[in-house]
Design an enzyme around this catalytic site. Sequence first.
Site, PDB file in Angstrom:
ATOM      1  N   SER A 146       0.835  -1.199   0.000  1.00 23.24           N
ATOM      2  CA  SER A 146       0.000   0.000   0.000  1.00 23.24           C
ATOM      3  C   SER A 146       0.869   1.247   0.000  1.00 23.24           C
ATOM      4  CB  SER A 146      -0.905   0.015   1.235  1.00 23.24           C
ATOM      5  OG  SER A 146      -1.720  -1.139   1.273  1.00 23.24           O
ATOM      6  N   GLY A 155      -0.714   4.446   0.114  1.00 21.95           N
ATOM      7  CA  GLY A 155      -1.595   5.543   0.493  1.00 21.95           C
ATOM      8  C   GLY A 155      -2.246   6.194  -0.722  1.00 21.95           C
ATOM      9  N   GLY A 211      -1.595   4.969  -4.328  1.00 15.92           N
ATOM     10  CA  GLY A 211      -2.077   3.697  -4.839  1.00 15.92           C
ATOM     11  C   GLY A 211      -1.356   2.515  -4.242  1.00 15.92           C
ATOM     12  N   GLY A 238      -7.729   0.171   3.676  1.00 20.22           N
ATOM     13  CA  GLY A 238      -6.901  -1.011   3.456  1.00 20.22           C
ATOM     14  C   GLY A 238      -7.729  -2.290   3.463  1.00 20.22           C
ATOM     15  N   ASP A 239      -8.734  -2.333   4.343  1.00 18.91           N
ATOM     16  CA  ASP A 239      -9.620  -3.497   4.400  1.00 18.91           C
ATOM     17  C   ASP A 239     -10.469  -3.585   3.132  1.00 18.91           C
ATOM     18  OD1 ASP A 239      -8.621  -3.733   7.001  1.00 18.91           O
ATOM     19  OD2 ASP A 239     -10.232  -2.482   7.794  1.00 18.91           O
TER      20      ASP A 239
END
Length: 312
Positions: free
Chosen positions: A224, A226, A229, A255-256
Site C-alpha cells: 500500500s 496511500g 495507490g 486497506g480493508d
Amino acid sequence: MILTVTMNPSIDMAYALDHLKIDDVNRVSDVRKTAGGKGLNVTRVIHLMSQPVKATGVLGGNFGKFIEDQLDNDSIQHSFTHINQETRNSIAILHDGGKQTELLEAGPTLSGADAQAFQDHFDALLDETNLVTMSGSLPGGLAPSFYSELVAHAAQKGIKVLLDTSGASLAAAVKSEHKPFLIKPNDEELGNLLGEKVDRTDLPKLQQQLQDPRFDGIDWVVVSLGSKGAFAKHGNKFYQAAIPKINAVNPVGSGDSTIAGLAMALAQDKDDGTVLKTAMTCGLLNTLEATTGFVNPDHFDEYFNQVTVTEK
C-alpha cells in the site's frame, strides 16, 4: 464463497469533532458504531458488492452479541465461535480538519481450548469456501504462528489465503512452510519485515526489495502506498497501480476495502490488471464514505475506469 477471518473483532466507534481538546471535556454529537475489526470491514465491502461472503472469528459477551446483531441487520452471513470474555471496543476520533486519533483496546485473551475450538470450526467452514481472507491482530493467548497454522489447514484443501496482518504474525507467515497466497503490507510494515527502510517514493528500490528471497512462494505481495495507490509483485511481474486524486471523507478501513477488492477479483480468476484495479477502486470508494468499511457500488465503474495499472 469467500470466508473472512477476524480473530480480534471490535465495536468500531467513530467520534467526529471539529477540534479535539486535550485534558478537557469533548462533547460528541456525531457517533457511529459498527461491527468492526479489519476482517469485518472486508466482509461488509464484499457483501455491498453483492458477492457471496461469510464472516467467522471469535466473539464474546454483550459486545459480541451487538456485532452479531449488526451483521444480522445487514443480512451478512456469519458463523463465529464464542468465548466467556468480552469483545473489545476500538475508538477513532476524527478531528481538526482530517486528523485521526485512535484508541484500540487489546481485546480478550484466548485459552488453548478457545483456539482449538476455532480451528475445528474453521476446518468445517473450509468445505464451503474457495478463498479466505485473514485480517488484523491476534488476540492474547494465540501464538504469532496461529495464522500460519490456519493457512496450512487451508492449503491442505487447496484454498488460497489472503493475509493482512503485521509484526510477528506477518513474519511467522512469511517464514512458514505453507505461505499465504497474498500479503498486503504498507511501506512501514514491509520495512519492519525486511529490517530496512522502505521509501514509497523510490519504486526501483521497492521493486528490488520485493525480490527478497523471503517472499519466495508468496504469489502476490501488494504494498500500500496511500494516496499514491499501490506497488505489487505477482510472480515475476511488477505493477504500479495509481489512483485519481479525491477529497477523502474518512480513510479508516480503506486497506480493508482494498483486501475485499483483491479477494473478489482473485476469487473470480481475473487478470492481474483487473485484480489491482478492483482493489484500488474499493479502497478509494471507502474513503468517500463517512462510515468505516463501506462502499457505494453505484460509483464503482466511474472510479474503476480512472485507476491505471502499469507493468514495470
